[in-house]
Design a protein around this motif. Structure first.
Motif, PDB file in Angstrom:
ATOM      1  N   ALA A  77       0.529  -1.262  -0.021  1.00  0.00           N
ATOM      2  CA  ALA A  77       0.353   0.072   0.028  1.00  0.00           C
ATOM      3  C   ALA A  77       0.877   1.332  -0.281  1.00  0.00           C
ATOM      4  CB  ALA A  77      -0.956  -0.321   1.288  1.00  0.00           C
ATOM      5  N   ALA A  78       1.567   1.638   0.692  1.00  0.00           N
ATOM      6  CA  ALA A  78       2.961   2.615   0.490  1.00  0.00           C
ATOM      7  C   ALA A  78       3.443   2.747  -0.645  1.00  0.00           C
ATOM      8  CB  ALA A  78       4.069   2.212   2.261  1.00  0.00           C
ATOM      9  N   ARG A  79       4.039   1.150  -0.979  1.00  0.00           N
ATOM     10  CA  ARG A  79       5.018   1.510  -2.898  1.00  0.00           C
ATOM     11  C   ARG A  79       3.964   1.983  -3.595  1.00  0.00           C
ATOM     12  NH1 ARG A  79       8.194  -3.692  -4.777  1.00  0.00           N
ATOM     13  NH2 ARG A  79       9.162  -2.204  -6.579  1.00  0.00           N
ATOM     14  N   TYR A  80       2.755   1.228  -3.713  1.00  0.00           N
ATOM     15  CA  TYR A  80       1.720   2.074  -4.703  1.00  0.00           C
ATOM     16  C   TYR A  80       1.332   3.357  -4.619  1.00  0.00           C
ATOM     17  CZ  TYR A  80       3.829  -2.186  -6.762  1.00  0.00           C
ATOM     18  OH  TYR A  80       4.402  -3.301  -7.517  1.00  0.00           O
ATOM     19  N   ARG A  99       9.050  -4.709   9.270  1.00  0.00           N
ATOM     20  CA  ARG A  99      10.084  -4.795   8.103  1.00  0.00           C
ATOM     21  C   ARG A  99       9.882  -5.827   7.049  1.00  0.00           C
ATOM     22  NH1 ARG A  99      14.468  -1.455   9.057  1.00  0.00           N
ATOM     23  NH2 ARG A  99      13.858  -0.527  10.750  1.00  0.00           N
ATOM     24  N   CYS A 100       9.775  -5.235   6.270  1.00  0.00           N
ATOM     25  CA  CYS A 100       9.278  -6.447   4.358  1.00  0.00           C
ATOM     26  C   CYS A 100      11.367  -7.220   4.430  1.00  0.00           C
ATOM     27  CB  CYS A 100       9.860  -5.578   3.326  1.00  0.00           C
ATOM     28  SG  CYS A 100      11.251  -5.027   3.070  1.00  0.00           S
ATOM     29  N   SER A 101      11.454  -8.023   3.347  1.00  0.00           N
ATOM     30  CA  SER A 101      12.756  -8.799   3.475  1.00  0.00           C
ATOM     31  C   SER A 101      13.408  -8.177   3.070  1.00  0.00           C
ATOM     32  CB  SER A 101      12.105 -10.479   2.470  1.00  0.00           C
ATOM     33  OG  SER A 101      11.780  -9.795   1.129  1.00  0.00           O
ATOM     34  N   LYS A 102      13.507  -7.455   3.002  1.00  0.00           N
ATOM     35  CA  LYS A 102      15.059  -6.167   3.088  1.00  0.00           C
ATOM     36  C   LYS A 102      15.096  -5.500   3.892  1.00  0.00           C
ATOM     37  CE  LYS A 102      14.434  -6.376  -2.397  1.00  0.00           C
ATOM     38  NZ  LYS A 102      14.362  -5.544  -4.029  1.00  0.00           N
ATOM     39  N   GLY A 103      14.356  -5.086   4.401  1.00  0.00           N
ATOM     40  CA  GLY A 103      14.532  -4.892   5.712  1.00  0.00           C
ATOM     41  C   GLY A 103      13.699  -3.663   5.940  1.00  0.00           C
ATOM     42  N   TYR A 104      13.331  -2.565   4.882  1.00  0.00           N
ATOM     43  CA  TYR A 104      12.515  -1.890   4.938  1.00  0.00           C
ATOM     44  C   TYR A 104      11.385  -1.804   5.690  1.00  0.00           C
ATOM     45  CZ  TYR A 104      15.791  -1.232   0.771  1.00  0.00           C
ATOM     46  OH  TYR A 104      16.978  -1.149  -0.235  1.00  0.00           O
ATOM     47  N   THR A 105      10.514  -0.809   6.284  1.00  0.00           N
ATOM     48  CA  THR A 105       9.306  -0.092   6.933  1.00  0.00           C
ATOM     49  C   THR A 105       8.446   0.544   5.582  1.00  0.00           C
ATOM     50  OG1 THR A 105       9.698   2.129   7.884  1.00  0.00           O
ATOM     51  CG2 THR A 105      10.108   0.128   8.913  1.00  0.00           C
ATOM     52  N   ALA A 106       7.398   0.690   5.952  1.00  0.00           N
ATOM     53  CA  ALA A 106       6.056   0.809   5.332  1.00  0.00           C
ATOM     54  C   ALA A 106       6.651   2.199   5.106  1.00  0.00           C
ATOM     55  CB  ALA A 106       5.038   0.812   5.521  1.00  0.00           C
ATOM     56  N   LYS A 108       9.357   3.870   4.268  1.00  0.00           N
ATOM     57  CA  LYS A 108      10.751   3.581   4.159  1.00  0.00           C
ATOM     58  C   LYS A 108      10.388   3.538   2.630  1.00  0.00           C
ATOM     59  CE  LYS A 108      14.903   3.836   2.793  1.00  0.00           C
ATOM     60  NZ  LYS A 108      15.590   5.420   2.630  1.00  0.00           N
ATOM     61  N   HIS A 109       9.120   2.517   2.374  1.00  0.00           N
ATOM     62  CA  HIS A 109       8.640   1.905   0.949  1.00  0.00           C
ATOM     63  C   HIS A 109       7.686   4.195  -0.316  1.00  0.00           C
ATOM     64  CE1 HIS A 109       9.406  -2.067  -0.191  1.00  0.00           C
ATOM     65  NE2 HIS A 109       9.214  -2.496   1.172  1.00  0.00           N
ATOM     66  N   ALA A 110       7.236   3.871   1.162  1.00  0.00           N
ATOM     67  CA  ALA A 110       6.468   5.407   0.860  1.00  0.00           C
ATOM     68  C   ALA A 110       7.557   6.630  -0.137  1.00  0.00           C
ATOM     69  CB  ALA A 110       6.025   6.095   2.228  1.00  0.00           C
ATOM     70  N   GLU A 111       8.713   6.780   1.024  1.00  0.00           N
ATOM     71  CA  GLU A 111      10.092   7.426   0.661  1.00  0.00           C
ATOM     72  C   GLU A 111      10.597   7.195  -0.932  1.00  0.00           C
ATOM     73  OE1 GLU A 111      12.507   7.561   3.718  1.00  0.00           O
ATOM     74  OE2 GLU A 111      10.662   8.898   5.364  1.00  0.00           O
ATOM     75  N   MET A 112      10.412   6.107  -0.672  1.00  0.00           N
ATOM     76  CA  MET A 112      11.572   5.305  -2.235  1.00  0.00           C
ATOM     77  C   MET A 112      10.772   5.836  -3.907  1.00  0.00           C
ATOM     78  SD  MET A 112      13.651   2.327  -1.018  1.00  0.00           S
ATOM     79  CE  MET A 112      12.764   1.374  -0.997  1.00  0.00           C
ATOM     80  N   SER A 113       9.388   5.629  -3.332  1.00  0.00           N
ATOM     81  CA  SER A 113       8.586   5.504  -3.847  1.00  0.00           C
ATOM     82  C   SER A 113       7.669   7.294  -4.585  1.00  0.00           C
ATOM     83  CB  SER A 113       7.406   4.424  -4.474  1.00  0.00           C
ATOM     84  OG  SER A 113       7.629   3.641  -3.907  1.00  0.00           O
ATOM     85  N   ASN A 114       8.352   7.998  -3.967  1.00  0.00           N
ATOM     86  CA  ASN A 114       7.817   9.437  -3.888  1.00  0.00           C
ATOM     87  C   ASN A 114       5.895   9.630  -3.617  1.00  0.00           C
ATOM     88  OD1 ASN A 114      10.186  10.826  -4.095  1.00  0.00           O
ATOM     89  ND2 ASN A 114       9.777  10.283  -6.007  1.00  0.00           N
ATOM     90  N   ALA A 115       5.396   8.523  -2.221  1.00  0.00           N
ATOM     91  CA  ALA A 115       4.420   7.974  -1.849  1.00  0.00           C
ATOM     92  C   ALA A 115       3.458   9.096  -1.287  1.00  0.00           C
ATOM     93  CB  ALA A 115       4.031   7.311  -1.849  1.00  0.00           C
ATOM     94  N   THR A 116       3.960  10.339  -0.987  1.00  0.00           N
ATOM     95  CA  THR A 116       3.170  11.916  -0.726  1.00  0.00           C
ATOM     96  C   THR A 116       2.507  11.338   0.308  1.00  0.00           C
ATOM     97  OG1 THR A 116       1.873  12.832  -2.061  1.00  0.00           O
ATOM     98  CG2 THR A 116       4.747  13.029  -2.184  1.00  0.00           C
ATOM     99  N   GLU A 117       1.313  11.104  -0.864  1.00  0.00           N
ATOM    100  CA  GLU A 117      -0.267  10.720   0.279  1.00  0.00           C
ATOM    101  C   GLU A 117      -0.515   9.258   1.499  1.00  0.00           C
ATOM    102  OE1 GLU A 117      -3.629   9.745  -2.493  1.00  0.00           O
ATOM    103  OE2 GLU A 117      -2.669  11.819  -3.269  1.00  0.00           O
ATOM    104  N   SER A 118       0.937   8.387   1.105  1.00  0.00           N
ATOM    105  CA  SER A 118       0.407   7.657   1.991  1.00  0.00           C
ATOM    106  C   SER A 118       0.897   7.751   3.033  1.00  0.00           C
ATOM    107  CB  SER A 118       1.415   6.056   1.187  1.00  0.00           C
ATOM    108  OG  SER A 118       0.092   5.556  -0.126  1.00  0.00           O
TER     109      SER A 118
END
Length: 128
Positions: A77-80, A99-106, A108-118
């Motif tokens: 949800a955070a990534r998309y 954390r996901c299997s790569k060690g990221y929290t939701a 961090k996924h939102a930050e990496m995907s520029n998901a501002t609303e999430s």
């Protein structure tokens, strides 16, 4: 000529033995390892942004923290950038710090995907 034939026979025997050993090793590994190449139903609905399906799956008892492809539904949800679904998952007990299997929290996924609303939803939920 005789030495050449003996050498060829010896090489063939080594190759055949090596192939048999590799086959045994592969079959032993395939029995103990199950690899899924598709996300579970909840994660798939989250990625597609299907709020109604996500609600129905949660109501039917689907675990909101169950991983699929190394990530929990909250990570998808955070990534998309599915902010509405993210709120729904959090309301139903999704763990923000998981954390996901790569060690990221939701977050961090939102930050990496520029998901501002999430990201806004996550930051609001973390303040509570």
């Amino acid at each position: 000529m005789r030495k050449t034939m003996l050498s060829l026979v010896a090489i063939c025997m080594l190759v055949v033995t090596g192939v048999q050993a590799a086959e045994i090793e592969l079959s032993a590994n395939s029995e103990s390892t199950t690899v899924s190449v598709e996300p579970n139903a909840l994660c798939k609905a989250v990625m597609q942004g299907d709020v109604d399906t996500v609600k129905k799956l949660i109501e039917s008892g689907e675990d909101v923290n169950r991983r699929s492809l190394g990530m929990a539904p909250i990570h998808f949800a955070a990534r998309y950038n599915q902010a509405e679904i993210l709120e729904l998952l959090i309301e139903n007990g999704a763990k923000l710090n998981k954390r996901c299997s790569k060690g990221y929290t939701a977050k961090k996924h939102a930050e990496m995907s520029n998901a501002t609303e999430s990201l806004a939803v996550i930051e609001t939920a973390m303040k509570k």
